[in-house]
Structure formats: C-alpha cells, structure tokens
Design a protein around this motif. Sequence first.
Motif, mmCIF file in Angstrom:
data_model
loop_
_atom_site.group_PDB
_atom_site.id
_atom_site.type_symbol
_atom_site.label_atom_id
_atom_site.label_comp_id
_atom_site.label_asym_id
_atom_site.label_seq_id
_atom_site.Cartn_x
_atom_site.Cartn_y
_atom_site.Cartn_z
ATOM 1 N N ASP A 89 12.641 -19.731 -14.943
ATOM 2 C CA ASP A 89 13.479 -19.696 -13.703
ATOM 3 C C ASP A 89 14.853 -19.062 -13.747
ATOM 4 O OD1 ASP A 89 11.370 -21.549 -12.854
ATOM 5 O OD2 ASP A 89 12.276 -23.314 -13.617
ATOM 6 N N MET A 90 15.414 -19.183 -14.912
ATOM 7 C CA MET A 90 16.674 -18.803 -15.181
ATOM 8 C C MET A 90 16.547 -17.135 -15.170
ATOM 9 S SD MET A 90 18.949 -21.127 -14.965
ATOM 10 C CE MET A 90 20.550 -20.300 -15.649
ATOM 11 N N ASP A 91 15.392 -16.722 -15.746
ATOM 12 C CA ASP A 91 15.211 -14.917 -15.889
ATOM 13 C C ASP A 91 15.016 -14.698 -14.388
ATOM 14 O OD1 ASP A 91 15.404 -15.480 -18.609
ATOM 15 O OD2 ASP A 91 13.267 -15.280 -18.904
ATOM 16 N N PHE A 92 14.330 -15.392 -13.773
ATOM 17 C CA PHE A 92 13.705 -14.908 -12.445
ATOM 18 C C PHE A 92 14.894 -15.063 -11.566
ATOM 19 C CE2 PHE A 92 12.404 -15.874 -7.882
ATOM 20 C CZ PHE A 92 11.574 -14.706 -7.834
ATOM 21 N N TRP A 93 15.772 -16.072 -11.447
ATOM 22 C CA TRP A 93 16.982 -15.898 -10.523
ATOM 23 C C TRP A 93 18.119 -14.858 -10.891
ATOM 24 C CZ3 TRP A 93 17.285 -22.204 -11.235
ATOM 25 C CH2 TRP A 93 16.343 -22.682 -10.344
ATOM 26 N N PHE A 94 18.294 -14.872 -12.142
ATOM 27 C CA PHE A 94 19.300 -13.758 -12.516
ATOM 28 C C PHE A 94 18.740 -12.482 -11.923
ATOM 29 C CE2 PHE A 94 20.687 -10.607 -15.523
ATOM 30 C CZ PHE A 94 22.031 -10.694 -15.083
ATOM 31 N N HIS A 95 17.587 -12.062 -12.114
ATOM 32 C CA HIS A 95 17.214 -10.740 -11.796
ATOM 33 C C HIS A 95 17.025 -10.743 -10.092
ATOM 34 C CE1 HIS A 95 15.986 -10.129 -15.971
ATOM 35 N NE2 HIS A 95 16.097 -8.983 -15.614
ATOM 36 N N ASN A 96 16.832 -11.731 -9.459
ATOM 37 C CA ASN A 96 16.844 -11.823 -8.150
ATOM 38 C C ASN A 96 18.285 -11.873 -7.583
ATOM 39 O OD1 ASN A 96 15.369 -12.526 -5.411
ATOM 40 N ND2 ASN A 96 16.885 -14.115 -5.357
ATOM 41 N N ASP A 97 19.294 -12.372 -8.195
ATOM 42 C CA ASP A 97 20.625 -12.062 -7.838
ATOM 43 C C ASP A 97 21.226 -10.653 -8.018
ATOM 44 O OD1 ASP A 97 20.824 -14.684 -6.840
ATOM 45 O OD2 ASP A 97 21.862 -15.627 -8.731
ATOM 46 N N MET A 98 20.561 -10.019 -8.862
ATOM 47 C CA MET A 98 21.328 -8.697 -9.059
ATOM 48 C C MET A 98 20.720 -8.012 -8.061
ATOM 49 S SD MET A 98 21.113 -7.385 -13.289
ATOM 50 C CE MET A 98 18.987 -7.704 -13.503
ATOM 51 N N LYS A 103 23.227 -5.564 -5.991
ATOM 52 C CA LYS A 103 22.784 -4.088 -5.682
ATOM 53 C C LYS A 103 23.323 -3.725 -4.207
ATOM 54 C CE LYS A 103 18.381 -3.384 -4.962
ATOM 55 N NZ LYS A 103 16.691 -2.915 -5.260
ATOM 56 N N PRO A 104 23.319 -4.557 -3.185
ATOM 57 C CA PRO A 104 23.800 -4.307 -1.806
ATOM 58 C C PRO A 104 25.222 -3.849 -1.851
ATOM 59 C CG PRO A 104 22.328 -6.142 -1.622
ATOM 60 C CD PRO A 104 22.590 -5.990 -3.148
ATOM 61 N N ARG A 105 26.096 -4.633 -2.805
ATOM 62 C CA ARG A 105 27.440 -4.328 -3.094
ATOM 63 C C ARG A 105 27.533 -3.102 -3.601
ATOM 64 N NH1 ARG A 105 32.449 -5.083 -1.285
ATOM 65 N NH2 ARG A 105 34.088 -4.804 -2.914
ATOM 66 N N ALA A 106 26.942 -2.663 -4.632
ATOM 67 C CA ALA A 106 26.972 -1.234 -5.039
ATOM 68 C C ALA A 106 26.669 -0.422 -3.896
ATOM 69 C CB ALA A 106 25.894 -0.983 -6.221
ATOM 70 N N PRO A 114 20.361 2.860 1.148
ATOM 71 C CA PRO A 114 19.261 2.391 0.355
ATOM 72 C C PRO A 114 17.926 2.414 0.830
ATOM 73 C CG PRO A 114 20.052 0.312 1.674
ATOM 74 C CD PRO A 114 21.196 1.545 1.994
ATOM 75 N N SER A 115 17.778 2.874 2.379
ATOM 76 C CA SER A 115 16.467 3.360 3.010
ATOM 77 C C SER A 115 15.974 4.611 2.546
ATOM 78 C CB SER A 115 16.427 3.116 4.483
ATOM 79 O OG SER A 115 17.508 3.945 4.713
ATOM 80 N N TYR A 167 22.623 13.902 -7.649
ATOM 81 C CA TYR A 167 23.616 13.239 -8.562
ATOM 82 C C TYR A 167 23.468 12.154 -8.952
ATOM 83 C CZ TYR A 167 24.745 11.346 -4.155
ATOM 84 O OH TYR A 167 24.715 10.654 -2.661
ATOM 85 N N VAL A 168 24.162 11.402 -9.855
ATOM 86 C CA VAL A 168 23.913 9.870 -10.355
ATOM 87 C C VAL A 168 25.329 9.315 -9.973
ATOM 88 C CG1 VAL A 168 23.545 8.575 -12.357
ATOM 89 C CG2 VAL A 168 22.368 10.634 -12.420
ATOM 90 N N SER A 169 24.959 8.138 -8.997
ATOM 91 C CA SER A 169 25.980 7.262 -9.008
ATOM 92 C C SER A 169 26.127 6.123 -9.577
ATOM 93 C CB SER A 169 25.931 6.694 -7.395
ATOM 94 O OG SER A 169 26.115 7.914 -6.388
ATOM 95 N N TYR A 170 27.184 5.627 -9.829
ATOM 96 C CA TYR A 170 27.341 4.513 -10.893
ATOM 97 C C TYR A 170 28.456 3.332 -10.491
ATOM 98 C CZ TYR A 170 29.589 2.224 -15.097
ATOM 99 O OH TYR A 170 29.768 1.195 -15.950
ATOM 100 N N TYR A 171 27.651 2.176 -10.580
ATOM 101 C CA TYR A 171 28.705 1.219 -10.192
ATOM 102 C C TYR A 171 28.482 0.178 -11.171
ATOM 103 C CZ TYR A 171 29.595 -3.194 -7.994
ATOM 104 O OH TYR A 171 30.151 -4.673 -7.708
ATOM 105 N N ALA A 172 29.722 -0.680 -11.609
ATOM 106 C CA ALA A 172 29.729 -1.579 -12.468
ATOM 107 C C ALA A 172 30.899 -2.772 -12.226
ATOM 108 C CB ALA A 172 30.070 -1.187 -14.071
ATOM 109 N N CYS A 173 30.424 -3.997 -12.853
ATOM 110 C CA CYS A 173 31.269 -5.001 -12.335
ATOM 111 C C CYS A 173 31.066 -6.009 -13.327
ATOM 112 C CB CYS A 173 31.004 -5.648 -10.906
ATOM 113 S SG CYS A 173 29.415 -6.474 -10.945
#
Length: 332
Positions: A89-98, A103-106, A114-115, A167-173
Amino acid sequence: MSAEYKRLIANYFHIFEAEYPSFRKAAKFGTGFIILGLFFLYMQYIQVFKNVQILSVVFILIGIFSFWTWVRPFFFLKRIFYTRPADGDMDFWFHNDMHEVIKPRAFELLRINPSSLKDENVILVPYPVFWDVPGMAKVEKVRRQGDDEKYIYSVWGIQILIVTEYYVSYYACHYDWLNDKMFNERTNEYYFEDISSVRNDEKDLEYNLLGNLGKKAGIARVFCLRNMSGDELTVITDIPSLETPSAYVNNLERLVQALRILLRHRRFGIEIENNKPKNEDAEHNVQNDVNTPPEHEDDTVMFHRELRELYEEYSREMDELRKEKNKAYRGE
C-alpha cells in the motif's frame, strides 16, 4: 491529501506491534482489591463477618477496573497495528503522490503543457533523504523496515526528467511525505545541442545519516548529463547504504542509451522529426522505420521506443513487486 490518508501513512511509520505489558502498579493494585473482596466474601461465608457483600463487590469491581486500565493500551495498540497499511500500500501511495502531487508542480514551474507529452517522456527518480537538510530542520525524518527488510522513508528527494523534442527539463525538490509539503525546489533545462555527454556513474555522498553517529550515506549511483559549458546535472538513482526497496529505484541505463543515440544523430546534423505522424504516408513511414534493423532505424523512433520500453519495464516491475508484497502481508 485527506486527513485519513495522512493518518494511515503516519501509522505506518509510528505504530509498532504492542508488547505484553509488565505487571506494573495498576495490576498489583487491582490484584490487591480483588483478593481483598474475595477475602471479605469468604469471611462472611464462614460467618466471621456479616453484611459485607456490597463492600466485597465494590472491592472486586475496583480490582477489575484496575486490571482493565492496565491491559487496555495493549489491546488498543494491537488493533491499531493490524489496521496499519501494508508495504505494498505504501509503495502504491508513494508513486501515486509523485504523479498526483509532485509531477503537476514540476509542469507548473517548468511551464510545460502536460498534454503535449506522453507518459514515457516524464521520468520520476526518487531517492530517500535521511540526513539534515537546509530548510527542513523541523521536518520529521523517519524510516520503517518492511517485510522485505528494506526501508521506506518519510522524506524523499524527488527528481523529474521531462524529455521533449529539443531539450531535457529538470525539476527537483525535497518532499515531506507525512505532511505533503515540498522544499528546496530547483529547475533547469538542457538543450540537446549543448549536451556533450551522458553517463551512469557513482558519487560519494558525505551526508551524516541520522541516528548513526559517524556513518555517511556513502556511494550513490547517479545519472550525469554534462553541457559543453561544463555545467553538469547529477541525478541520484540509488543509495545502497539506505537499503531502499527495488520498487523505489529507477535504473536509467536505458535512458542513457536512448539519449546517446539521439545525440549521435544530432552531431551528424540529422533533423529530429515530430514523433506523431501527420498523415497516413507518414504513419506508414514510421511503421517501416520501427521494423527496420537498429543500424538503419530513424533516431526519433528509436529514441521514443527506448523511452517507452523504459517506462513499461519500470511500471511492470512496480506492479509485480506491489502484488508480491500484498500477498506476503495477507499470508497468501
């Protein structure tokens, strides 16, 4: 993030299986009252005392209540422990939150629609953070060992590579998962014409791990992208010393290969065409390119095929690992 969802994630990190309580003062106190109540009943039975039934019952009830006060936290913690989430469950929730939070924040900060992208063009690479981070002094950093003896963490470094046509865009937090907050956000872009090399490498991290005085994070596996100007992007893909489950580790070897193919063609002056065919003839040409041997394959088709295979392979591995963990948790 809903309050219930947040509570379940917090329970995973903070609730451990209850230990049997020691025979502390409340139990001794309760035992004394029960014995005293039984003693008075016995004295009345042998006609030593008279009319002490009520007093005896009161003593016995006080003793039972004391016992309940003693044992109640154990049963409460037992119930909470068995309702905590499973590792899967934790694995699924973590990847879902990413995907749903990070991702929308990036996309927002990078000003990318994104479309206009496919799933395989967005690559998320997390790594655990278990050391002091500037700006996050008050953020709780905890970890929990799962059934596979690997650790899941409450704070993560999230890195996102968005590979577009040019190009390659990069976001990190840094992501505080327990409170659903992002810190230390960073963005950058690397145009293909300016990239001089891409590689997988290793880097020594000098961070002091929490709870382990003198122990460093040590060697990390990284993906490096270097500009002709000398500017370098380093993406952490794995820190072996932190023993993260394989479901959280993203091997970018296929991306490195795909980028190398693209850059080689760029260096020879080959134009990169749009990935989507505009008409039937173009679609027919792309189909022919897909069936062409690698040495003659169009660079765009090859590049997007590599990204698609990377994405599908990673998604398939995640699904299999999550199913295995859930089966193990349920004892199937």
